[in-house]
Structures are given as C-alpha cells and as structure tokens.
Write an enzyme that holds these catalytic residues in place. Structure first.
Site, PDB file in Angstrom:
ATOM      1  N   SER A 133     -11.797  -6.974   6.046  1.00  0.00           N
ATOM      2  CA  SER A 133     -12.819  -6.326   5.267  1.00  0.00           C
ATOM      3  C   SER A 133     -13.190  -7.306   4.169  1.00  0.00           C
ATOM      4  CB  SER A 133     -12.237  -5.036   4.677  1.00  0.00           C
ATOM      5  OG  SER A 133     -13.277  -4.200   4.277  1.00  0.00           O
ATOM      6  N   GLU A 182       0.393   4.163   0.710  1.00  0.00           N
ATOM      7  CA  GLU A 182      -0.268   5.230   1.457  1.00  0.00           C
ATOM      8  C   GLU A 182       0.739   5.930   2.355  1.00  0.00           C
ATOM      9  OE1 GLU A 182      -3.893   4.109   3.658  1.00  0.00           O
ATOM     10  OE2 GLU A 182      -3.839   2.271   2.468  1.00  0.00           O
ATOM     11  N   ARG A 203       0.840  -1.192   0.000  1.00  0.00           N
ATOM     12  CA  ARG A 203       0.000   0.000   0.000  1.00  0.00           C
ATOM     13  C   ARG A 203       0.880   1.249   0.000  1.00  0.00           C
ATOM     14  NH1 ARG A 203      -5.092  -2.170   2.187  1.00  0.00           N
ATOM     15  NH2 ARG A 203      -5.149  -4.104   0.984  1.00  0.00           N
ATOM     16  N   GLU A 238     -10.328  -2.590  12.921  1.00  0.00           N
ATOM     17  CA  GLU A 238     -10.689  -3.437  11.798  1.00  0.00           C
ATOM     18  C   GLU A 238      -9.534  -4.367  11.443  1.00  0.00           C
ATOM     19  OE1 GLU A 238     -10.042  -1.997   7.903  1.00  0.00           O
ATOM     20  OE2 GLU A 238      -9.988  -4.166   7.702  1.00  0.00           O
ATOM     21  N   ARG A 298      -0.864   1.787  13.000  1.00  0.00           N
ATOM     22  CA  ARG A 298      -1.428   0.557  12.435  1.00  0.00           C
ATOM     23  C   ARG A 298      -1.311   0.435  10.915  1.00  0.00           C
ATOM     24  NH1 ARG A 298      -7.553   0.451  11.806  1.00  0.00           N
ATOM     25  NH2 ARG A 298      -8.012   2.455  10.898  1.00  0.00           N
ATOM     26  N   HIS A 299      -0.502   1.296  10.293  1.00  0.00           N
ATOM     27  CA  HIS A 299      -0.310   1.199   8.846  1.00  0.00           C
ATOM     28  C   HIS A 299       1.118   0.807   8.496  1.00  0.00           C
ATOM     29  CE1 HIS A 299      -4.088   3.554   8.703  1.00  0.00           C
ATOM     30  NE2 HIS A 299      -4.238   2.955   7.543  1.00  0.00           N
ATOM     31  N   ARG A 339      -1.747  -7.003  12.075  1.00  0.00           N
ATOM     32  CA  ARG A 339      -2.813  -6.415  12.906  1.00  0.00           C
ATOM     33  C   ARG A 339      -3.433  -7.450  13.828  1.00  0.00           C
ATOM     34  NH1 ARG A 339      -6.431  -2.001   9.492  1.00  0.00           N
ATOM     35  NH2 ARG A 339      -4.663  -0.686   8.974  1.00  0.00           N
TER      36      ARG A 339
END
Lengths: 535, 535
Positions: A461, A309, A307, A458, A315-316, A509
C-alpha cells in the site's frame, strides 16, 4: 546398551519443567557425561554381550563436542555433494539420521542434511570391521539424532527413489552419535512433509496441524518445504535490497519504539518505557519521510512492524517484517510507482532464476501454481476495477474501498483477462486513504495512491505523501487527527521537502503469495498473532 | 513580494501545536494555495513594482507538485554530475538553496544535493532575460528551500573553493521555488557542519550541541558528514550480509515480541499484549539457536534489539540494530571464530574500497584516525590480556571481567604492540559469561567464549553455546535461572542439535568506532536512550 541408557536419561529429563525434575535430570546428565567421557576415552561402547566386538572403537556415543581439539583436522563432505565422482572414496558425513531400520545383519538408514538425503547401509562385514553389535547400535539410534558416519561412497544398482541422492549410497564403516534426539518426538518429519495436494493418493494419510507444527517449530522447520521456504524468504529480502541499492536507494534503520501513536492510536502496542510509556511503531513511514526531508533522496528499510489488531486470519500477524521504501520524485508520483513496479518484476525474475530448486521442493508438498507476471507490470486505475467488478455482479460506489472478497475476485478477473498474478491498482478514492495521502489534482474524489496485489491479495500500500506543511495540517484536521501528536512530523515539511512517494510491503505475504501458500504462518519462522507469542 | 507572503504564512503556521493555531494555519494555507494556483496558472509572480519585468514566467513559486503531469518530460541533472564536459550546456537542476546573497544586479547562491554543492550566479542580463526583480527574488529565498533552476554550465575562471564542484558553476536563467523552508531555522547547516578538530582555527566558532541536533534531526542529517555516515552505515549492513551470504549463511527474521524475559528478566521492556503482557527481545540469540537446531546450519539476522538499561553513556542505546550470526561447527568453535574474524576484515576492506569518499567527507568534520586491522585478525587469550594489563599496572584476578576503562587501556596497549584497532579476545572466564556458554574442556575456570574489540571498545560478544539439554539445565540452575522460563529453549536441544557458536554485533557501535566518532547518537539516525524517544 549404552545408547538406550542415553535415551533413558533424555526421556527422564523431558518433563523437566519443575526445578526438582530438572535437578534430577541434571544429576543424571552429569552421571551420564562421566560415563561418556570414560567411553570416549576408552573408544568403545560397553557391551552387555560377552562375545568379542570386531567394531570396537568404530561406533558409540561421541563425547560432548566441547572444542577439545579432538578430530579437528577431520574433513566432512556435504550430503548434497555425494555423487558418482566420489565412487569408491571414503568420506566423513555429519547428518541427521532420518530413519534407520536394522534387520538381521544389516541396517538401512537415511541421512539428511537440510533438504538433501542419502541412503546409508551398515551391514555385518569382517572386511570392513562391522559387527552385529554395531548394526544393532545403528538400528537403535533415535530418529532425528545427529551422527558422524565414515563410509564408502558406492554406486547404487538402481536409483534410490526415496532419497534426493539417487546414484550413490554410503557403506558405513564408523558410526558415532553426536547429539541424540528424544525417542518420542511430538511430530514426525515424514508426516509434516507429506504432500498436501488434494488429488494426491497420499492425501488421506496422517497430517500435522498448524498449531502442533508451530508449537514444535524446531522440528517442523526441518521439512524440505520449510528448508526451502525460508531460503526463498531470505532471497526475497536480498533481491529487494540489491535491486533498490542498484537503483541508488540508501538503507536506513528506523526506531520501533516511538513516543506517540501516529495514526490515531488504534491498533498500537504500548511499552513501559522507564517511568513513562511509549508505543511500538506500526510502520516506519514517518521516519522514511523524514529521511527524504533530510536529503537521502531514495531510502528503504527492512524491519519489524507491529500491529495490535485482534485479527485471527490466514494473512494477519501482530509482528511482521516490513520492506519499506520511500523516494523523492521530480514531477509525477508515477516515477516512484514505476520504480516499485520494476522492483517487483526484477524480484520475481530473480526468484525464478536463483531459487528454481527451492520452488520445486515447496511444490513437492504444496500445490503451487507457477507465479505469473508481466513486464512492465499491469497497472489499472480504481474505476477500471470497479467496472470489472460491476460486470461480475458486484456493486460498489466509486468512493468505496475494496473488501477482501472483492480483492480476491478482482484478482481472478485480472488473471483471466491479463494472465498475470501481479498488478498495480492506482488512484484509490481519497476518502479511504490516510490523511497524508496526496489528493489527485484532477479529481477531487481520487488520490495519488495505489495498492499492489499478488494472487488477488494486497501486498503493498502506498501513495504520494503531502509534502506541504499547511496542506498536510488541513488534511489531518479533516481526518480529526490531534495535530499536537504529529507536530514533529509536520515540522519536517517546514524545512523544505521534495515531493515524494513510497510504500510498504509485508515480507511474509510476498513469500506466501509468490508460492501460493494458504497461511502466513507458513512464511514466518516464529509467527506472532493475538493468540501466539511462543516459541 | 509573493515569496515573503509565503514565508509569512509559514511562520504563522510554525507554532501550530494547538488545534486553534493549526486551524488558523490551515486556513492561511488554503488561502495561500489558491493564490499560488492563480500564480502558477498565470505563470508569473505578482509584482509590487509597476515597472515591466522581462523575467516574467521565468521565476516564482511553483504550484504544489501534485503530479498533474506538468513538466513531466523535463530532465534534471544531478549536482555531482556537473562538470566541464557539460560546459555551455543548458540544464535543469533541483536542489536546496544552501545560501543566497543578492547584491545589486547579481545574486550568488550555492545549490546543494546531498554532499555535493555548486555555485549559482543569477545576474541581470537582457540577453538571458534576467531582471533585477528576479535577482531580488533569488536573494529572498530562504536557506534550505528546494528550488528548480535552469541554467548554463559555465567554466569558472578559478576553482570555487567553497563548493565540491569547483570547475564549473551555473548561470541561472529560470528559478522556481519548489518547497520553502521557514526563515528561522533551529540550527544552521553551516554551524552543524563545522569541523570539530581541536587544532582547527575554526574551532572557536559556533557549534551545535547534540540535543539541538537530535531535536532537529531532519536538518542535522543534511550535513555532509551525516550524509556520509549513514551511507557508510548502510554499507556496513550490506557488506555484513553479502559476506555471510557468500559464506553460505541464510538470513532469518526473529520475533521482537517474546513471552518471557530470557535472561533473568532484568533490563527488559514490557509490552501490553492484548489482555496479557509480553516483552521486547534483548537479543535474537535463542531464535538463532533454534534455527541451528532446525538445520539452517549458518544463519544471520539484522534487526532491532531492545535494552531497558538506564545507561546514559556515549555508547548505550535502548534500541539498536543487531547484526547477529550463529553457525553450526564440526569439532571446534574456532571454526566459527575464524569465520566471524574474516567477516570483519572483509568488511573493513570493503569500507576502505567502496566508501573512501564518504570516509573523507566525515574526516572533514571529525578527527578520524584511519582504522587499522590485521588479516587474519589478531587473537589474544584472556590470560594474555590480564598479563598486558598487569604490566601496565592494573591488577585483575583471573576470573574478573574487564571494566570499560580496562578495555580501553587494553585497546591502547594492543594498538601500541600490534598496530591494530581490531582484535579478538578469546577464552573469557566462565564465571563472567551467561549460563548457556560452553565451559572450556581443559580449564574449569575458562569458557569457549570471546569478545571482539574496535578501538578498545567491545563490539561483539559471543561463544560456543551448550547444545546438550542436560548440561544446559545444569548450568542454568547453577546461574539460579528459573528452568520453566526457558523450557522451550532447552527443549530445542532434545531434538538433536549440532555444536554451534555465534555472536551479536551492535551496528551503530561498529560505525561509530570504525570512524572514530565519540558518541553512538552520531551513528543512529533516530537514537533512543532512557531520556529520548523523539523524534
């Protein structure tokens, strides 16, 4: 002293990032190696003192272990296996020297293997052939060096509180340095292992910050908590796979290099691919679905997910391990939801049963509230969550997604009401889910999609995916997605495809939240974030 | 006919790679969906003919399965479970319609689920309520569509040779189209499944070439051989992990995005990483070794490995799945060599025992010579190999590496002499191995390194690694490697590191060679090579 010479050469080599320095270090090493070969051959460390050494041939630096065949038949005992049943026995142990303190005629040391520690006592003794030179040698070995010890297993008069092996200690008779650690370590295992509980009396002592830990990950990973965390992580992976294999799933492998950015092109890493370019897959989803269209019925895959991002949060990660699954169902996506739910409860139970000692080890350093779950797991619908949040004072529209603080609050509300750290939230608003999500047939604003939460965060998903090519095209267009980029994906569904649903789980996670840790970098062995690609 | 309308709309959508075409398709789909909703509600396909249909409500197109709750309690039977024990029973089956031929008052069809097939007979019968319209409907369903069938299990008068289920067939009473395949498929499963043995009488018939298969991988993967190959591949992975877990190994995950090209920078993919760039890991080796330096003792990892080599051969991929392991040893790297060797023999035995039927399925399409191995495995030393090749007329210097043809010839010579398809070649020349390879202490031209071979092709390369930082620096310099690029790697060994060895295995190669297949693209679900990054 030979040992300090060895250390000296190590220290000189330490800054060897320039070629010149490295060359110098290499020369020193060569010189040192020759010396060691001589030593090893003679079986005795050179001794500055002129007095005779009764420990001659019982201590020193072992010649570089290059598989010459020397000592090949020697049997070593694991630290964890040292117990009263071996009382009086002579054993060989290879372990790290965690600490050693020579004082006069004796040296107390702690030997460590993974999370197990045992006390080693070397004291001057004519009977056992231990000289004061040998005791001094023991006291001068740098912390974290690896040593070979021959010693007698002896019952201790009172339990050794500072070690995991408490009933016995080793009385040393031989001591050989196998691999030396440099004297100035960038962090101390003792500091890195210190309990982080707020109410702990030790809480004010020195800590090691996250970046220092990660910069020196090889050392940091040696703490008992880290030894346990990554064994638990391996356990999560194994349980995930074993449970699904038993349920009839087939493991597949999906490509990480892909030709087109699947979900609109945002947050995707670009790769130079020969004379062209390609992308790193953000998810194996399209491939899992193709495997379903290709009759594999139930599939899972464990692998790297990327990712791009620029999220610098607890948590990333930019690269993490995805535990993904996809499953054809007959009539209702809850067939899949129930399968995923029971996979989680079986996994939680497996961790409790198989990793109790590792969990306890983590607990010694971090405040871990035991993870609670229900079987079957709690399933709520989105409107129920909105209602619970509303009652707690949060106003949300029925088509709004949950923010991270909303999710955390909801986690606390659910825990208070249902006493579970794991639950499933079903029936998300259609508007907040990706184009391939199957709309709810009974409510135009809802969808057949779900998230799963651990301790209010979360961790999965998923959704029923649209398996009809025309409906999928229509929904993609509604989301303004360039159909030409997903032609191959849509084409899969023109070849006949059963209804199916699935989901993706972030491994790091799950481990972080199961253990109640505060940062995902604690559960990624070599984490990657926007600011870190080393070590 | 409703079905042909449905097909029509699918065909129109087929070329929908432009936005315009896609929009048109979407509109058609919407229209079609509404029509289907109507149909499903009325429970009856519209019928051009005016005559009454006694099968009303027993066939047609099922409404898009959107998890409305309809038919939720219906129990389906798997094709593979249809047997004489169900004789006379009524069952529901969801499967692909592999073929269907209506002729007059009856339609013969074959239903397929993964590798299992069963015959379906639908014939006009007042008793069972089957009309000629229903028979016609059955005959018009496109191949590869998914259908729901209700039928009676009936003993066949003679074995159905064309199906895997031979003793029984289904006598259809209901038939519903669940997901339609388009009528013009890019390849026929029958063609893609055809035996490729040279002496087969069918050998001259139509074949499907590799690129057509890969371009249409979703269809190609439905052949019985592919269904079996990827289940065997999942088995190799599972066996590898289970065997090592039992031996005390810990699974780890290593980053794919790395900051520096580790081995000289050749053959490495570059990634744009935010405002900088990074690389894709060619191997998890440095990280496995760090895990050893971090006290994990024995580790393995399964994950993507990337090679930017422009090699367009039968055995090279740019992305493959690496099965990697690394292990600390006490005194001799053969402790590790023996562990890897026994892992392979246990894996081969596990495949024989657990995947006999899948192997037989692959054998029906491809000429598979059963894989032979010895237990313990054969271990040769490099000079022995040179000698065997010399006797066969190949001249090689003692410091030369083996070429691919040399390796293949050697494989044949070893097979002829020792009757094994697997062997270990130990003690490679130091000159042909990477800088971190431990030299042989007894022979300056040799090293503590090994390759392992299956059917004459290399499937593992490994070695004892140098665990001494100064010696490692020296060897890196000898190989003209920029020390600054591997500073973190070398630094790991300044923190105390046990002697260790390991190796890396290519998953797809193991499966290809175990099964005796001729191309690695047959064992990669979505292969990547210099010319292919799709689907």
């Amino acid at each position: 002293m030979v040992v300090s010479e060895e250390i000296q050469s190590t220290v000189e080599g330490d800054g060897a990032t320039s070629k010149k320095a490295a060359k110098k270090a290499a020369k020193a090493a060569e010189k040192q190696q020759k010396k060691e070969e001589h030593k090893a051959t003679s079986g005795q460390p050179q001794n500055d003192a002129t007095e005779p050494d009764i420990s001659e041939g019982r201590y020193g630096t072992r010649k570089l272990i290059q598989s010459s065949g020397e000592h090949r038949q020697r049997i070593y005992t694991d630290v964890k296996d040292l117990s009263l049943s071996l009382d009086g026995k002579d054993v060989w142990v290879r372990a790290r020297l965690q600490t050693s303190r020579a004082k006069g005629k004796q040296c107390f040391a702690v030997l460590r293997q993974s999370s197990s520690t045992v006390q080693l006592l070397i004291n001057v003794s004519e009977e056992r052939g231990v000289s004061k030179q040998m005791v001094k040698f023991a006291g001068n070995i740098t912390k974290e060096s690896i040593v070979d010890v021959r010693g007698t297993v002896v019952k201790t008069s009172s339990p050794v509180e500072s070690c995991t092996i408490r009933e016995v200690e080793l009385l040393g008779a031989e001591l050989w340095l196998v691999s030396a650690a440099k004297p100035q370590l960038p962090l101390q295992i003792e500091d890195a292992s210190r309990p982080e509980k707020n109410d702990d009396p030790e809480a004010l002592k020195i800590r090691v910050n996250q970046d220092t830990r990660l910069d020196n990950r090889v050392l940091d990973l040696r703490t008992p908590a880290n030894q346990a965390i990554f064994r638990i992580e391996a356990g999560v992976c194994r349980l995930f796979r074993d449970i699904l294999t038993k349920k009839g799933f087939v493991e597949i492998h999906t490509p990480k290099i892909i030709s087109a950015a699947s979900e609109g092109g945002a947050n995707v890493f670009t790769v130079s691919y020969f004379k062209s370019s390609a992308y790193l897959a953000q998810s194996p989803q399209l491939y899992k679905q193709m495997a379903i269209a290709a009759d594999f019925d139930k599939v899972f895959t464990v692998g790297a997910v990327f990712r791009a991002e620029d999220s610098n949060t607890h948590r990333h990660l930019t690269e993490f391990v995805g535990l993904d699954l996809e499953m054809a169902f007959k009539n209702h996506y809850h067939e899949v939801l129930d399968t995923i739910g029971s996979t989680f409860t079986e996994m939680f139970r497996g961790l409790q049963e198989q990793f109790a000692s590792e969990i306890a080890t983590v607990e010694q350093q971090f405040r871990v509230e035991p993870f609670k779950f229900l079987d079957p797991p709690l399933r709520l619908e989105f409107p129920q969550a909105i209602q619970m949040l509303k009652e707690a004072g949060v106003t949300l529209g029925e088509e709004d997604d949950l923010s991270t603080p909303d999710e955390k609050l909801l986690g606390r509300l659910v825990k208070a009401k249902y006493d579970t750290d794991f639950y499933i939230l079903d029936k998300y608003p259609l508007a907040v889910r990706p184009f391939y999500t199957m709309p709810d047939p009974n409510n135009p604003k809802a969808s057949n999609s779900y998230d799963m939460f651990m301790r209010g965060e979360e961790i999965l998903s998923g959704a029923q995916r649209i398996h009809d090519p025309e409906f999928l095209t229509q929904r993609a267009q509604h989301h303004a997605i360039d159909i030409s980029n997903i032609a191959a994906y849509i084409e899969s569904f023109r070849l006949g495809c059963p209804p199916h649903a699935g989901g993706g789980i972030g491994l790091e996670r799950v481990v972080m939240l199961y253990l109640g840790l505060d940062n995902i970098r604690k559960t990624s062995m070599f984490p990657r974030d926007p600011k870190r690609v080393t070590p």
